[in-house]
Scaffold this motif. Structure first.
Motif, PDB file in Angstrom:
ATOM      1  N   UNK A   1       0.834  -1.209   0.000  1.00 33.56           N
ATOM      2  CA  UNK A   1       0.000   0.000   0.000  1.00 33.56           C
ATOM      3  C   UNK A   1       0.866   1.254   0.000  1.00 33.56           C
ATOM      4  N   UNK A   2       1.958   1.249   0.765  1.00 30.21           N
ATOM      5  CA  UNK A   2       2.866   2.394   0.796  1.00 30.21           C
ATOM      6  C   UNK A   2       3.537   2.582  -0.559  1.00 30.21           C
ATOM      7  N   UNK A   3       3.919   1.495  -1.211  1.00 26.92           N
ATOM      8  CA  UNK A   3       4.532   1.572  -2.543  1.00 26.92           C
ATOM      9  C   UNK A   3       3.560   2.176  -3.563  1.00 26.92           C
ATOM     10  N   UNK A   4       2.336   1.728  -3.572  1.00 28.63           N
ATOM     11  CA  UNK A   4       1.327   2.266  -4.494  1.00 28.63           C
ATOM     12  C   UNK A   4       1.086   3.746  -4.216  1.00 28.63           C
ATOM     13  N   UNK A   5       1.013   4.123  -2.956  1.00 30.36           N
ATOM     14  CA  UNK A   5       0.827   5.523  -2.584  1.00 30.36           C
ATOM     15  C   UNK A   5       2.018   6.378  -3.038  1.00 30.36           C
ATOM     16  N   UNK A   6       3.237   5.870  -2.857  1.00 33.55           N
ATOM     17  CA  UNK A   6       4.436   6.620  -3.259  1.00 33.55           C
ATOM     18  C   UNK A   6       4.464   6.844  -4.765  1.00 33.55           C
ATOM     19  N   UNK A   7       4.104   5.848  -5.540  1.00 31.86           N
ATOM     20  CA  UNK A   7       4.071   5.995  -6.998  1.00 31.86           C
ATOM     21  C   UNK A   7       3.024   7.033  -7.403  1.00 31.86           C
ATOM     22  N   UNK A   8       1.883   7.023  -6.749  1.00 29.40           N
ATOM     23  CA  UNK A   8       0.844   8.016  -7.039  1.00 29.40           C
ATOM     24  C   UNK A   8       1.287   9.422  -6.718  1.00 29.40           C
ATOM     25  N   UNK A   9       1.960   9.612  -5.596  1.00 33.36           N
ATOM     26  CA  UNK A   9       2.434  10.939  -5.212  1.00 33.36           C
ATOM     27  C   UNK A   9       3.518  11.425  -6.170  1.00 33.36           C
ATOM     28  N   UNK A  10       4.403  10.546  -6.617  1.00 34.46           N
ATOM     29  CA  UNK A  10       5.415  10.939  -7.606  1.00 34.46           C
ATOM     30  C   UNK A  10       4.767  11.375  -8.918  1.00 34.46           C
ATOM     31  N   UNK A  11       3.717  10.695  -9.320  1.00 38.11           N
ATOM     32  CA  UNK A  11       2.994  11.089 -10.529  1.00 38.11           C
ATOM     33  C   UNK A  11       2.371  12.458 -10.399  1.00 38.11           C
ATOM     34  N   UNK A  12       1.802  12.751  -9.247  1.00 39.30           N
ATOM     35  CA  UNK A  12       1.195  14.065  -9.014  1.00 39.30           C
ATOM     36  C   UNK A  12       2.273  15.148  -9.008  1.00 39.30           C
ATOM     37  N   UNK A  13       3.436  14.858  -8.412  1.00 40.90           N
ATOM     38  CA  UNK A  13       4.537  15.834  -8.387  1.00 40.90           C
ATOM     39  C   UNK A  13       5.030  16.136  -9.806  1.00 40.90           C
ATOM     40  N   UNK A  14       5.149  15.110 -10.645  1.00 43.56           N
ATOM     41  CA  UNK A  14       5.573  15.331 -12.031  1.00 43.56           C
ATOM     42  C   UNK A  14       4.540  16.158 -12.784  1.00 43.56           C
ATOM     43  N   UNK A  15       3.282  15.890 -12.563  1.00 46.98           N
ATOM     44  CA  UNK A  15       2.211  16.657 -13.200  1.00 46.98           C
ATOM     45  C   UNK A  15       2.254  18.118 -12.768  1.00 46.98           C
ATOM     46  N   UNK A  16       2.538  18.359 -11.502  1.00 54.13           N
ATOM     47  CA  UNK A  16       2.633  19.729 -10.984  1.00 54.13           C
ATOM     48  C   UNK A  16       3.806  20.466 -11.630  1.00 54.13           C
ATOM     49  N   UNK A  17       4.934  19.785 -11.807  1.00 53.46           N
ATOM     50  CA  UNK A  17       6.104  20.416 -12.437  1.00 53.46           C
ATOM     51  C   UNK A  17       5.799  20.817 -13.874  1.00 53.46           C
ATOM     52  N   UNK A  18       5.131  19.964 -14.614  1.00 53.47           N
ATOM     53  CA  UNK A  18       4.771  20.271 -16.003  1.00 53.47           C
ATOM     54  C   UNK A  18       3.783  21.440 -16.043  1.00 53.47           C
ATOM     55  N   UNK A  19       2.854  21.462 -15.111  1.00 52.57           N
ATOM     56  CA  UNK A  19       1.880  22.557 -15.048  1.00 52.57           C
ATOM     57  C   UNK A  19       2.568  23.893 -14.794  1.00 52.57           C
ATOM     58  N   UNK A  20       3.550  23.912 -13.901  1.00 52.79           N
ATOM     59  CA  UNK A  20       4.275  25.153 -13.623  1.00 52.79           C
ATOM     60  C   UNK A  20       5.043  25.634 -14.849  1.00 52.79           C
ATOM     61  N   UNK A  21       5.653  24.708 -15.588  1.00 53.58           N
ATOM     62  CA  UNK A  21       6.368  25.101 -16.812  1.00 53.58           C
ATOM     63  C   UNK A  21       5.406  25.715 -17.820  1.00 53.58           C
ATOM     64  N   UNK A  22       4.270  25.074 -18.011  1.00 53.36           N
ATOM     65  CA  UNK A  22       3.301  25.583 -18.985  1.00 53.36           C
ATOM     66  C   UNK A  22       2.704  26.917 -18.547  1.00 53.36           C
ATOM     67  N   UNK A  23       2.555  27.122 -17.249  1.00 55.39           N
ATOM     68  CA  UNK A  23       2.048  28.398 -16.756  1.00 55.39           C
ATOM     69  C   UNK A  23       3.029  29.515 -17.064  1.00 55.39           C
ATOM     70  N   UNK A  24       4.323  29.253 -16.902  1.00 51.73           N
ATOM     71  CA  UNK A  24       5.344  30.255 -17.233  1.00 51.73           C
ATOM     72  C   UNK A  24       5.347  30.587 -18.708  1.00 51.73           C
ATOM     73  N   UNK A  25       5.185  29.577 -19.546  1.00 52.75           N
ATOM     74  CA  UNK A  25       5.131  29.785 -20.988  1.00 52.75           C
ATOM     75  C   UNK A  25       3.898  30.601 -21.372  1.00 52.75           C
ATOM     76  N   UNK A  26       2.780  30.296 -20.734  1.00 53.89           N
ATOM     77  CA  UNK A  26       1.544  31.039 -21.003  1.00 53.89           C
ATOM     78  C   UNK A  26       1.669  32.498 -20.575  1.00 53.89           C
ATOM     79  N   UNK A  27       2.349  32.738 -19.466  1.00 56.50           N
ATOM     80  CA  UNK A  27       2.554  34.111 -18.995  1.00 56.50           C
ATOM     81  C   UNK A  27       3.388  34.901 -20.005  1.00 56.50           C
ATOM     82  N   UNK A  28       4.396  34.256 -20.605  1.00 63.42           N
ATOM     83  CA  UNK A  28       5.212  34.933 -21.620  1.00 63.42           C
ATOM     84  C   UNK A  28       4.368  35.304 -22.835  1.00 63.42           C
ATOM     85  N   UNK A  29       3.515  34.384 -23.292  1.00 62.34           N
ATOM     86  CA  UNK A  29       2.658  34.675 -24.447  1.00 62.34           C
ATOM     87  C   UNK A  29       1.682  35.814 -24.137  1.00 62.34           C
ATOM     88  N   UNK A  30       1.128  35.812 -22.940  1.00 67.09           N
ATOM     89  CA  UNK A  30       0.198  36.869 -22.553  1.00 67.09           C
ATOM     90  C   UNK A  30       0.894  38.220 -22.516  1.00 67.09           C
TER      91      UNK A  30
END
Length: 148
Positions: A24-53
Motif C-alpha cells: 500500500x505504501x509503494x502504491x501511494x508513493x508511486x501516485x504521489x510521484x505522478x502528481x509531483x511530475x504533473x505539478x512540475x509540467x503545469x508550472x512550466x506551462x504556466x510560465x510559458x503562457x505568462x510569456x505569451x500573454x
C-alpha cells in the motif's frame, strides 16, 4: 483412509499484514510521484503562457504608442527583430524594446514595420520559449497587423 493436512494456525499468517502495508505504501508513493511530475509540467506551462500573454500585451502597447504619434510613423520601423539595449524610456521605441526583456523573456526581441502611405503597421515579438512543455528552445512569436 484420508490423511488430514496439519493446521498451522496463526504461524502461517505471520507477516502478511506487514506485506500488505508495504504494498500500500509503494502504491501511494508511486501516485504521489505522478502528481509531483504533473505539478512540475503545469508550472512550466504556466510560465510559458505568462510569456505569451505579456507578449500580446506588449504588442498592443506598441500599437497604442504608434497611434499616439502617427505623424512620425517612419521612426518606429525596425524591419528586423531587435533587442533593447537598456537605455530606453517609457513611451519610446527603445523603452518598448527594453520592456520586452523584463516582461516577456530576457531574450525577447521586437519588430515594427509601418507603411506611412497605407497607415498599416505590423508589430511582432519573438522570444525563446524554453519553459514550454518539452524544454526545447521553441521560438515563441506573436505578430499583429493593423491599420491606424
Amino acid at each position: 483412509m484420508k490423511q488430514k493436512t496439519p493446521f498451522h494456525g496463526r504461524r502461517a499468517q505471520q507477516g502478511v499484514g506487514m506485506l500488505e502495508v508495504m504494498i500500500a505504501v509503494l502504491v501511494l508513493a508511486i501516485g504521489i510521484l505522478g502528481i509531483a511530475a504533473l505539478q512540475a509540467i503545469t508550472l512550466k506551462n504556466t510560465g510559458s503562457s505568462a510569456s505569451r500573454t505579456q507578449a500580446a500585451i506588449q504588442v498592443y502597447s506598441m500599437m497604442d504608442i504608434i497611434r499616439a504619434d502617427r505623424a512620425n510613423l517612419g521612426t518606429y520601423n525596425t524591419n528586423i527583430y531587435t533587442a533593447g539595449d537598456g537605455t530606453g524610456t517609457a513611451g519610446t521605441m527603445m523603452g518598448w524594446l527594453d520592456g520586452l526583456k523584463t516582461t516577456v523573456a530576457p531574450d525577447a526581441k521586437g519588430r515594427v514595420i509601418c507603411d506611412a502611405n497605407s497607415m498599416i503597421c505590423s508589430i511582432g515579438v519573438q522570444w525563446s520559449d524554453v519553459r514550454a512543455t518539452g524544454g526545447a528552445a521553441i521560438p515563441g512569436k506573436i505578430e499583429v497587423t493593423s491599420q491606424l
